[in-house]
Design a protein around this motif. Structure first.
Motif: not given
Length: 443
Positions: A400-413
């Motif tokens: 987890x120390x190498x996490x570099x991006x986050x987004x919101x999952x909308x469903x349906x891929x």
């Protein structure tokens, strides 16, 4: 990449480009010229076709080599951008620690000021006691007070009063000592807090400088990659056009020969038919068969929706800013804000700034940076992802120390994200490469 290799690559492509131009011109000449539709196409020789194929193979080999280099360069760009995001994440975390240390320093300084004031008061009490003793003509008035008493009763009364006064004077001395110790301790604590704050501030500035350098390098690599991509596509198109031009010319010539033979056969057949018709008194005519076209039915699909009100509030808040410019370090609890470093002066969101803002509108508080969001919230696996979950990417999916991006999952891929500098907030397909896991702010 070395200068020698680059020179070889540049010089190596020149014969292909020259040959491609010559072959294309030859192919165009071989095809029937405009305005001479009935002209017989010239069939290229086997030698011409072979030479063009060799040139196409050489170009294809260079295309393969360049494609491998482009894949490596793209991986380097992605890695640099990931490291840049990690450095920005570290800066945000250290900035928060610096602010906390500065607050602790301010509190210690205030404590030191209060101790200094108490020390001054205690010293004033001592000075007052000394001055009164001097004015009375003795620094030890106890004996004088007892010897001047009018009788035993007054002597006992004065003794009690003097005992109380002595106790008070002792309290004053103790208060002086305690105040001095408190002042020294508070000052030491303040200095220690300031030292920690200064160290954290320097670390944060170093992290920001590193992040700026990494992001600038990533952008430069991306620009170079785009230029090389355009060159590659142009060279590939030229090589393919050259070979296809000659192959098309040969096909046209062969087709023309086939058509000529068919025309000759048809002419012979017509002549024979005319001779036969002259011998027959009547001809039979048969209607041509007809065909009916049936259109295929079209299928229809529908998608379902639904989730908690908090999730929908957060997604709705994020959607309102689709198209907003990405800003490195941007995003507050109330909306877009000024970026830092390479995006200084640009108002927008970065990835974790967007997710924190979106859920703040739903009344849910989450940390500022992506690694802290991953650590603070309940995690969910890929198979458990629901609409509104946060999804994270890392350079090492075991760390987890190498996490570099986050987004919101909308469903349906689908995801909603602030991707990177130079882009805008968007809805796009979920990427599983580098996916380390998800979290659920509403859990």
């Amino acid at each position: 990449m070395g200068t020698k290799a680059s020179t070889q690559r540049r010089t190596g492509t020149r014969p292909v480009r020259r040959m491609a131009g010559v072959v294309v011109a030859a192919a165009l000449c071989l095809v029937a010229a405009p305005g001479i539709a009935a002209a017989t196409p010239t069939n290229p020789s086997d030698e011409q076709i072979s030479a063009a194929r060799q040139q196409q193979d050489a170009a294809a080999q260079q295309v393969g080599s360049l494609s491998a280099e482009l894949a490596t360069a793209q991986a380097e760009v992605d890695a640099a951008r990931a490291q840049s995001a990690i450095a920005l994440d570290s800066f945000q975390a250290q900035q928060a620690e610096y602010e906390a240390a500065h607050a602790a320093s301010d509190a210690a300084a205030a404590s030191a000021d209060r101790a200094a004031a108490e020390l001054a008061t205690a010293r004033t009490d001592i000075a007052t006691f000394a001055r009164q003793s001097y004015q009375q003509g003795s620094t030890s008035p106890t004996l004088e007070a007892l010897t001047t008493a009018d009788g035993p009763a007054q002597m006992l009364e004065r003794a009690a009063l003097l005992e109380a006064a002595g106790a008070h004077q002792g309290d004053v001395v103790v208060a002086v000592t305690v105040a001095e110790e408190q002042a020294r301790a508070a000052e030491s604590a303040a200095q220690a807090s300031l030292t920690v704050a200064a160290t954290l501030k320097q670390e944060a500035e170093d992290a920001l400088a590193t992040a700026e350098e990494l992001e600038a390098g990533a952008r430069a690599q991306a620009a170079g990659l785009a230029d090389r991509q355009a060159t590659l596509e142009q060279e590939l198109a030229q090589a393919q056009q050259a070979l296809l031009g000659l192959q098309g010319a040969r096909a046209a010539a062969e087709q023309h020969a086939v058509q000529q033979a068919a025309a000759e056969r048809a002419a012979a057949g017509r002549a024979a038919a005319e001779r036969a018709a002259a011998e027959r008194a009547a001809t039979e005519r048969t209607p041509a068969p007809t065909r009916s076209l049936v259109s295929a039915p079209q299928s229809d699909t529908s998608a379902g929706t639904g989730d908690s009100s908090a999730v929908e509030t957060a997604i709705s808040a994020a959607r309102r800013h689709l198209g907003t410019v990405y800003s490195w370090g941007g995003g507050s609890l109330t909306g877009p804000s000024m970026g830092w470093g390479v995006d200084a002066g640009i108002v927008g969101f970065d990835c974790s700034g967007l997710t924190r803002y979106a859920y703040a509108q739903a009344g849910i508080s989450i940390p500022r940076n992506s690694r802290a969001q991953y650590a603070a919230l309940p995690t969910v696996s890929r198979s458990e992802l629901q609409r509104g979950d946060l999804v994270f990417w890392a350079t090492n999916t075991n760390s987890p120390a190498t996490i570099h991006h986050v987004a919101i999952y909308l469903g349906g891929g689908q995801i909603l994200e602030a991707p990177q500098s130079g882009s805008v907030l968007r809805v796009t397909s979920m990427r599983w490469s580098g996916f380390i896991g998800g979290t659920r702010p509403t859990a």
